[in-house]
Scaffold this motif. Structure first.
Motif, PDB file in Angstrom:
ATOM      1  N   UNK A  38       0.840  -1.210   0.000  1.00 34.90           N
ATOM      2  CA  UNK A  38       0.000   0.000   0.000  1.00 34.90           C
ATOM      3  C   UNK A  38       0.872   1.256   0.000  1.00 34.90           C
ATOM      4  N   UNK A  39       1.904   1.262   0.810  1.00 31.90           N
ATOM      5  CA  UNK A  39       2.770   2.445   0.927  1.00 31.90           C
ATOM      6  C   UNK A  39       3.493   2.759  -0.377  1.00 31.90           C
ATOM      7  N   UNK A  40       3.934   1.731  -1.076  1.00 30.27           N
ATOM      8  CA  UNK A  40       4.756   1.952  -2.265  1.00 30.27           C
ATOM      9  C   UNK A  40       4.050   1.666  -3.584  1.00 30.27           C
ATOM     10  N   UNK A  41       2.858   1.097  -3.535  1.00 28.23           N
ATOM     11  CA  UNK A  41       2.154   0.781  -4.774  1.00 28.23           C
ATOM     12  C   UNK A  41       2.895  -0.240  -5.618  1.00 28.23           C
ATOM     13  N   UNK A  42       3.529  -1.205  -4.975  1.00 28.66           N
ATOM     14  CA  UNK A  42       4.318  -2.219  -5.681  1.00 28.66           C
ATOM     15  C   UNK A  42       3.466  -3.428  -6.051  1.00 28.66           C
ATOM     16  N   UNK A  43       3.922  -4.182  -7.039  1.00 27.71           N
ATOM     17  CA  UNK A  43       3.258  -5.433  -7.418  1.00 27.71           C
ATOM     18  C   UNK A  43       3.443  -6.516  -6.358  1.00 27.71           C
ATOM     19  N   UNK A  44       4.612  -6.489  -5.716  1.00 32.00           N
ATOM     20  CA  UNK A  44       4.985  -7.546  -4.773  1.00 32.00           C
ATOM     21  C   UNK A  44       5.384  -6.907  -3.449  1.00 32.00           C
ATOM     22  N   UNK A  45       4.906  -7.503  -2.360  1.00 30.87           N
ATOM     23  CA  UNK A  45       5.317  -7.064  -1.034  1.00 30.87           C
ATOM     24  C   UNK A  45       5.682  -8.257  -0.184  1.00 30.87           C
ATOM     25  N   UNK A  46       6.733  -8.098   0.581  1.00 26.42           N
ATOM     26  CA  UNK A  46       7.194  -9.160   1.480  1.00 26.42           C
ATOM     27  C   UNK A  46       7.176  -8.617   2.898  1.00 26.42           C
ATOM     28  N   UNK A  47       6.535  -9.353   3.805  1.00 25.87           N
ATOM     29  CA  UNK A  47       6.580  -9.035   5.227  1.00 25.87           C
ATOM     30  C   UNK A  47       7.240 -10.185   5.949  1.00 25.87           C
ATOM     31  N   UNK A  48       8.174  -9.881   6.830  1.00 26.38           N
ATOM     32  CA  UNK A  48       8.876 -10.963   7.540  1.00 26.38           C
ATOM     33  C   UNK A  48       9.111 -10.585   9.001  1.00 26.38           C
ATOM     34  N   UNK A  49       8.744 -11.505   9.884  1.00 30.79           N
ATOM     35  CA  UNK A  49       8.900 -11.311  11.317  1.00 30.79           C
ATOM     36  C   UNK A  49       9.262 -12.654  11.950  1.00 30.79           C
ATOM     37  N   UNK A  50       9.973 -12.608  13.036  1.00 29.54           N
ATOM     38  CA  UNK A  50      10.337 -13.855  13.707  1.00 29.54           C
ATOM     39  C   UNK A  50      11.469 -13.627  14.679  1.00 29.54           C
ATOM     40  N   UNK A  51      11.944 -14.710  15.211  1.00 29.98           N
ATOM     41  CA  UNK A  51      13.012 -14.660  16.205  1.00 29.98           C
ATOM     42  C   UNK A  51      14.229 -15.370  15.638  1.00 29.98           C
TER      43      UNK A  51
END
Length: 168
Positions: A95-108
């Motif tokens: 949403x912020x960048x209007x990109x075709x692909x977005x990756x979200x990554x979280x963890x320990x």
């Protein structure tokens, strides 16, 4: 048997990914917590990457995630370490960048998170990939790695495998 992650091979994988994105005319963005920008960094190692990487967020703390569009309710309800949070991260950066692909990554990574000791399990990582509006989330458990960089590279490889195959 420990899975071996070869950094040089993974760098070559990301070169292939970046070239594929350039060929397809697709753009990408990331919101990274556990990997602290490693995915975006690997993408930009290839000449011409400015045509595909719209921007990226390193949201190492919950406040940063919220500032960049992850709903606080998602973090409260599911925790920072969840598929739902990874999905919200992918949605927010798209949403912020209007990109075709977005990756979200979280963890320990290699140790218990002092800010979230009751819910952090070293090696547990959640990531989500959004491609043209379709978000899919994933969960992996990494075996102990020798360094924090090795953890980041391992997660990068797991994300590459999913994303590259989805784009073929």
């Amino acid at each position: 048997m420990n899975k071996v992650y070869n950094e040089e091979n993974i760098r070559q994988d990301y070169k292939k990914l970046t070239k594929l994105l350039i060929e397809k005319g697709m753009t990408i963005t990331t919101m990274e917590s556990a990997t602290a920008g490693q995915i975006a960094s690997l993408i930009t190692d290839t000449e011409g990457s400015s045509a595909v990487l719209k921007g990226a967020f390193v949201t190492y703390c919950n406040e940063a995630k919220i500032m960049q569009g992850v709903p606080a309710e998602v973090l409260d309800k599911y925790s920072v370490y969840s598929r739902e949070t990874a999905e919200a991260m992918a949605r927010a950066c798209i949403r912020a960048y209007g990109a075709n692909i977005g990756i979200g990554v979280t963890g320990t990574m290699g140790n218990i998170d002092p800010a979230n000791p009751d819910i952090s399990v070293p090696g547990q990582v959640y990531f989500a990939i959004g491609i043209d509006g379709q978000i899919k989330s994933y969960y992996i458990e990494l075996e102990p790695q020798p360094t924090r960089l090795a953890y980041k590279i391992a997660v990068a490889k797991e994300i590459f495998d999913v994303l590259y195959n989805a784009l073929l």
